[in-house]
Write a protein that holds these residues in place. Structure first.
Motif, short mmCIF file in Angstrom:
data_model
loop_
_atom_site.label_atom_id
_atom_site.label_comp_id
_atom_site.label_asym_id
_atom_site.label_seq_id
_atom_site.Cartn_x
_atom_site.Cartn_y
_atom_site.Cartn_z
N VAL A 141 -4.95 -85.38 -9.82
CA VAL A 141 -5.27 -85.32 -8.39
C VAL A 141 -4.82 -83.96 -7.85
CG1 VAL A 141 -4.85 -86.31 -6.11
CG2 VAL A 141 -5.04 -87.81 -8.11
N ILE A 142 -5.77 -83.20 -7.31
CA ILE A 142 -5.46 -81.89 -6.75
C ILE A 142 -5.96 -81.85 -5.32
CG2 ILE A 142 -5.78 -79.39 -6.94
CD1 ILE A 142 -6.26 -79.75 -9.91
N GLU A 143 -5.02 -81.66 -4.37
CA GLU A 143 -5.39 -81.62 -2.97
C GLU A 143 -5.87 -80.23 -2.56
OE1 GLU A 143 -2.48 -85.26 -1.44
OE2 GLU A 143 -2.11 -83.21 -0.73
N LYS A 144 -6.24 -80.11 -1.30
CA LYS A 144 -6.85 -78.87 -0.81
C LYS A 144 -5.85 -77.71 -0.82
CE LYS A 144 -5.83 -79.90 4.03
NZ LYS A 144 -6.41 -80.13 5.38
N SER A 200 20.05 -90.88 6.54
CA SER A 200 20.28 -89.61 5.86
C SER A 200 20.88 -88.59 6.81
CB SER A 200 18.98 -89.06 5.27
OG SER A 200 19.20 -87.77 4.72
N ALA A 201 21.94 -87.90 6.36
CA ALA A 201 22.59 -86.90 7.20
C ALA A 201 22.25 -85.48 6.78
CB ALA A 201 24.10 -87.10 7.16
N THR A 202 21.63 -85.30 5.61
CA THR A 202 21.34 -83.95 5.14
C THR A 202 19.86 -83.64 5.09
OG1 THR A 202 21.39 -84.68 2.82
CG2 THR A 202 23.44 -83.84 3.77
N THR A 203 19.01 -84.66 5.19
CA THR A 203 17.58 -84.41 5.29
C THR A 203 17.23 -84.30 6.76
OG1 THR A 203 17.10 -85.64 3.28
CG2 THR A 203 15.27 -85.28 4.78
N GLY A 204 16.72 -83.14 7.16
CA GLY A 204 16.36 -82.94 8.56
C GLY A 204 15.09 -83.67 8.92
N GLU A 205 14.71 -83.57 10.19
CA GLU A 205 13.43 -84.12 10.59
C GLU A 205 12.33 -83.46 9.78
OE1 GLU A 205 13.05 -86.67 12.54
OE2 GLU A 205 15.22 -86.76 12.80
N VAL A 206 11.32 -84.23 9.41
CA VAL A 206 10.25 -83.70 8.58
C VAL A 206 9.46 -82.68 9.39
CG1 VAL A 206 8.19 -84.25 7.26
CG2 VAL A 206 10.14 -85.83 7.25
N VAL A 207 9.56 -81.42 9.00
CA VAL A 207 8.88 -80.33 9.68
C VAL A 207 7.97 -79.63 8.69
CG1 VAL A 207 10.76 -80.01 11.32
CG2 VAL A 207 10.77 -78.75 9.18
N GLU A 208 7.21 -78.68 9.18
CA GLU A 208 6.31 -77.93 8.31
C GLU A 208 7.13 -77.11 7.32
OE1 GLU A 208 2.77 -76.84 6.64
OE2 GLU A 208 3.08 -78.28 8.26
N LEU A 209 6.89 -77.32 6.06
CA LEU A 209 7.57 -76.57 5.01
C LEU A 209 6.59 -75.61 4.34
CD1 LEU A 209 9.45 -79.57 3.38
CD2 LEU A 209 10.56 -77.65 4.51
N PRO A 210 7.07 -74.49 3.84
CA PRO A 210 6.17 -73.60 3.09
C PRO A 210 5.72 -74.28 1.81
CG PRO A 210 8.43 -72.88 2.88
CD PRO A 210 8.45 -73.97 3.90
N PRO A 211 4.63 -73.83 1.24
CA PRO A 211 4.14 -74.45 0.00
C PRO A 211 5.12 -74.28 -1.15
CG PRO A 211 2.43 -73.08 1.01
CD PRO A 211 3.70 -72.79 1.73
N SER A 243 -1.22 -80.40 -1.42
CA SER A 243 -1.88 -79.25 -0.79
C SER A 243 -0.98 -78.03 -0.75
CB SER A 243 -2.33 -79.63 0.62
OG SER A 243 -1.23 -79.95 1.42
N GLY A 244 -1.58 -76.87 -0.98
CA GLY A 244 -0.91 -75.59 -0.83
C GLY A 244 -0.09 -75.12 -2.00
N VAL A 245 0.08 -75.94 -3.02
CA VAL A 245 0.92 -75.55 -4.16
C VAL A 245 0.32 -74.35 -4.88
CG1 VAL A 245 1.77 -76.29 -6.43
CG2 VAL A 245 1.86 -77.86 -4.49
N VAL A 246 1.19 -73.44 -5.30
CA VAL A 246 0.78 -72.29 -6.11
C VAL A 246 1.46 -72.40 -7.47
CG1 VAL A 246 0.83 -69.77 -6.32
CG2 VAL A 246 0.54 -70.83 -4.06
#
Length: 248
Positions: free
Chosen positions: A17-20, A64-75, A38-41
């Protein structure tokens, strides 16, 4: 149609499975049942074995105290000639240098960087917000906690455990003090050793098997025991600068 960049030299297994927005380099080999988000290089010459997941997004547990709010991460970016073993999970937001090797079932979280030619052993876990240098060896089932630093040429034996919370999950005060261990260049940690939060292992220091490290370890010092105490100095012939594989 899902757009990916995929040269003719790429080999794909069954049920992939390969996303966009995925980019696969020349001569990449993808095994069966691999999922690439998606976005993986994936750099030239890399190999991804059966059942692995690349670019997974983190899911935040309620406590969880070390996982922040889910935000946009770079690929997720894998360098050239990376080998990803079977059933590995490497998260979005990680950066992996050329020639890195992941044993089967290794896990690498978001906000992690891994330097070139480092080995992450079978079943090892590298948690988020961690930096690992080049030419390190992190062996089977080692646990590298969040917010740790491992500099170049470090050796971490099987089942070593890092920790980052002196309050063991109690009180809000703990969130001000989270810190994983710091291993300076060429430090070595023996099998089943435990490193307490924020401990610094000096350059070329050695932690003996089974030790519990509660205080900083000076450079070129051997420590052993529970709690770990100085045992001697690292022999001159064992210093990283005297090894044939060392590149200044």
């Amino acid at each position: 149609m899902i757009h990916i960049t995929c040269p003719d030299t790429v080999t794909l297994g069954e049920n992939v499975v390969i996303e966009k927005g995925v980019t696969l380099g020349e001569n990449v080999q993808i095994g069966h049942n691999v999922v690439i988000k998606s976005g993986v290089v994936v750099g030239d010459g890399s190999i991804v074995l059966d059942g692995s997941i690349l670019g997974k997004l983190p899911a935040k547990a309620g406590l969880s105290a070390t996982t922040g709010e889910v935000v946009e991460l770079p690929p997720l970016i894998l360098g050239k000639n990376v080998t990803v073993g079977a059933n590995c999970v490497i998260y979005r937001g990680a950066s992996v240098g050329d020639g890195v090797f992941f044993g089967d079932c290794a896990t690498v979280r978001e906000d992690v960087s891994i330097g070139e030619l480092t080995i992450i052993g079978r079943g090892a876990t590298v948690e988020n917000k961690t930096t690992i240098g080049m030419r390190c060896k992190i062996e089977t089932n080692a646990y590298i906690t969040a917010m740790s630093t491992v500099e170049d040429y470090c050796f971490i034996a099987p089942s070593v455990a890092f920790s980052n919370d002196n309050y063991l999950g109690r009180t809000e005060e703990r969130k001000k003090h989270f810190a994983g261990p710091i291993l300076r260049k060429g430090a070595r940690v023996g099998v089943n050793a435990t490193l307490l939060p924020g401990i610094e292992i000096g350059q070329d220091a050695l932690v003996a098997a089974g030790a519990v490290v509660t205080k900083d370890v000076p450079p070129r010092t051997i420590v052993a025991g529970c709690p770990a105490r100085p045992f001697g100095e690292v022999p001159e012939e064992q210093l990283i600068e005297n090894q044939t594989f060392y590149i200044r």
